[in-house]
Design a protein around this motif. Structure first.
Motif, PDB file in Angstrom:
ATOM      1  N   VAL A 302       0.816  -1.398  -0.072  1.00 27.87           N
ATOM      2  CA  VAL A 302      -0.090   0.023  -0.097  1.00 27.87           C
ATOM      3  C   VAL A 302       0.779   1.340  -0.116  1.00 27.87           C
ATOM      4  CG1 VAL A 302      -1.718   1.287   1.241  1.00 27.87           C
ATOM      5  CG2 VAL A 302      -2.096  -1.231   1.151  1.00 27.87           C
ATOM      6  N   TYR A 303       2.140   1.255   0.561  1.00 25.34           N
ATOM      7  CA  TYR A 303       3.014   2.360   0.618  1.00 25.34           C
ATOM      8  C   TYR A 303       3.218   2.765  -0.747  1.00 25.34           C
ATOM      9  CZ  TYR A 303       4.655   1.878   5.348  1.00 25.34           C
ATOM     10  OH  TYR A 303       4.497   1.905   6.811  1.00 25.34           O
ATOM     11  N   VAL A 304       3.608   1.787  -1.761  1.00 29.78           N
ATOM     12  CA  VAL A 304       3.791   2.142  -3.112  1.00 29.78           C
ATOM     13  C   VAL A 304       2.444   3.000  -3.722  1.00 29.78           C
ATOM     14  CG1 VAL A 304       4.424   1.629  -5.280  1.00 29.78           C
ATOM     15  CG2 VAL A 304       5.391   0.513  -3.252  1.00 29.78           C
ATOM     16  N   TRP A 305       1.380   2.429  -3.396  1.00 28.78           N
ATOM     17  CA  TRP A 305      -0.010   3.080  -3.973  1.00 28.78           C
ATOM     18  C   TRP A 305      -0.395   4.307  -3.662  1.00 28.78           C
ATOM     19  CZ3 TRP A 305      -4.432   4.335  -1.424  1.00 28.78           C
ATOM     20  CH2 TRP A 305      -5.625   4.834  -2.150  1.00 28.78           C
ATOM     21  N   ALA A 306       0.174   4.595  -2.181  1.00 27.18           N
ATOM     22  CA  ALA A 306      -0.144   5.812  -1.641  1.00 27.18           C
ATOM     23  C   ALA A 306       0.968   6.869  -1.891  1.00 27.18           C
ATOM     24  CB  ALA A 306      -0.163   5.617   0.032  1.00 27.18           C
ATOM     25  N   ASN A 307       1.813   6.414  -2.278  1.00 25.14           N
ATOM     26  CA  ASN A 307       2.903   7.517  -2.718  1.00 25.14           C
ATOM     27  C   ASN A 307       3.899   6.698  -3.716  1.00 25.14           C
ATOM     28  OD1 ASN A 307       4.949   9.510  -2.677  1.00 25.14           O
ATOM     29  ND2 ASN A 307       5.543   9.618  -0.600  1.00 25.14           N
TER      30      ASN A 307
END
Length: 316
Positions: A302-307
């Motif tokens: 989710v980190y990559v999706w969020a930023n």
């Protein structure tokens, strides 16, 4: 790059799962007493040696430790955790049913946590060093400091005993939301207290960035600046806290579920330990550990999706 990271993370999970499965299976040997003797002991305190030996043979307890472990992990890999010593029901089905009940409670608790944490965290940051900020921080500190069991009893006394709004405990067949409100509120407010502090800190850091000043300079309204620019970026480091909170909630709060008599996975573990149902304890611990690992795994993605600026290289 993300595909490579995904593969590496999956490979990292394998030794962790093996270690967890080994520790879960070892519970039967770490715990005091012989499982066969405990199961075959009569109410008067005696047991028949022939019955004990027959129990060992029937459940494979007469085999070497490593043989028992390999057989158990082979079956667990396909969802067969064995059968309960006490009820003779499938451990996997029992754990899955308990987890379903915990999931219902967790969804409501997480909703309560986010509804409380996001507004208070944002307001606390925007009203930095004011009485509003002090009140929000004091509330968060109070929420972190109060033990779950004490908060649970206080809420039972007030909402159930004094004003008679909500049931003190029970399950209500898992469909009556009135039985879920109190335990979900206890779990949700505890998680919200941690999130408020994290959101406040992250918002304070983001509000000083240049792109926030640029957005304001373009004439965007303060509401758009806060929601679309500041809050979105401030929630990136908060994802870790939210992920840990989800893992905690889905794994079941032993104390809260026991106090409120909620038939979730936390309550199941307690009952299994008290009844020396080792197969149920082993299956529950392994199931809970796998859920927690998977949640942490998806939080990383989710980190990559969020930023999109976040990238995982080979050295990370």
């Amino acid at each position: 790059m993300l595909n490579e990271y995904f593969i590496r993370r999956v490979l990292y999970l394998v030794p962790v799962l093996i270690f967890i499965s080994f520790m879960s299976f070892s519970l039967i040997y770490i715990a005091p007493g012989d499982p066969a003797e405990i199961m075959m002991t009569s109410p008067s305190g005696g047991y028949d040696e022939a019955a004990v030996e027959a129990f060992r043979i029937a459940h494979g307890l007469d085999q070497p430790f490593y043989i028992q472990y390999l057989n158990w992990i082979k079956n667990a890999a396909v969802g067969d955790f064995g059968y309960s010593y006490m009820s003779e029901q499938s451990v996997f089905e029992t754990v899955l049913n308990a987890f379903e009940n915990t999931l219902k409670l967790s969804v409501l608790a997480l909703a309560i946590a986010l509804v409380i944490a996001i507004p208070l965290g944002v307001v606390s940051a925007l009203k930095h060093n004011t009485i509003v900020d002090d009140a929000c921080r004091f509330g968060a500190l109070l929420g972190v400091s109060i033990p779950n069991f004490w908060q649970a009893y206080l809420m039972i006394i007030f909402f159930s005993v004094i004003i008679h709004w909500l049931p003190a405990s029970g399950f209500g067949h898992g469909t009556d939301i009135s039985y879920m409100i109190l335990p979900a509120a206890v779990l949700g407010t505890g998680s919200a207290a941690v999130m408020v502090r994290m959101i406040r800190s992250s918002m304070l850091d983001v509000m000083g960035k240049e792109y926030i000043q640029t957005a304001r300079g373009k004439g965007l309204s303060e509401k758009i600046v806060i929601i679309r620019h500041a809050l979105k970026n401030a929630l990136v480091p908060v994802i870790t806290v939210i992920g840990l909170s989800i893992g905690f909630l889905l794994n079941g709060s032993v104390v809260v579920e026991t106090i409120f008599g909620w038939s979730g996975i936390g309550n199941l573990v307690v009952d299994s330990i008290l009844s020396h149902d080792y197969m149920m304890v082993q299956g529950s611990v392994l199931f809970v550990a796998v859920i927690f690992l998977l949640i942490n795994f998806f939080v990383d993605l989710v980190y990559v999706w969020a930023n999109p600026e976040i990238r995982y290289d080979k050295t990370s």
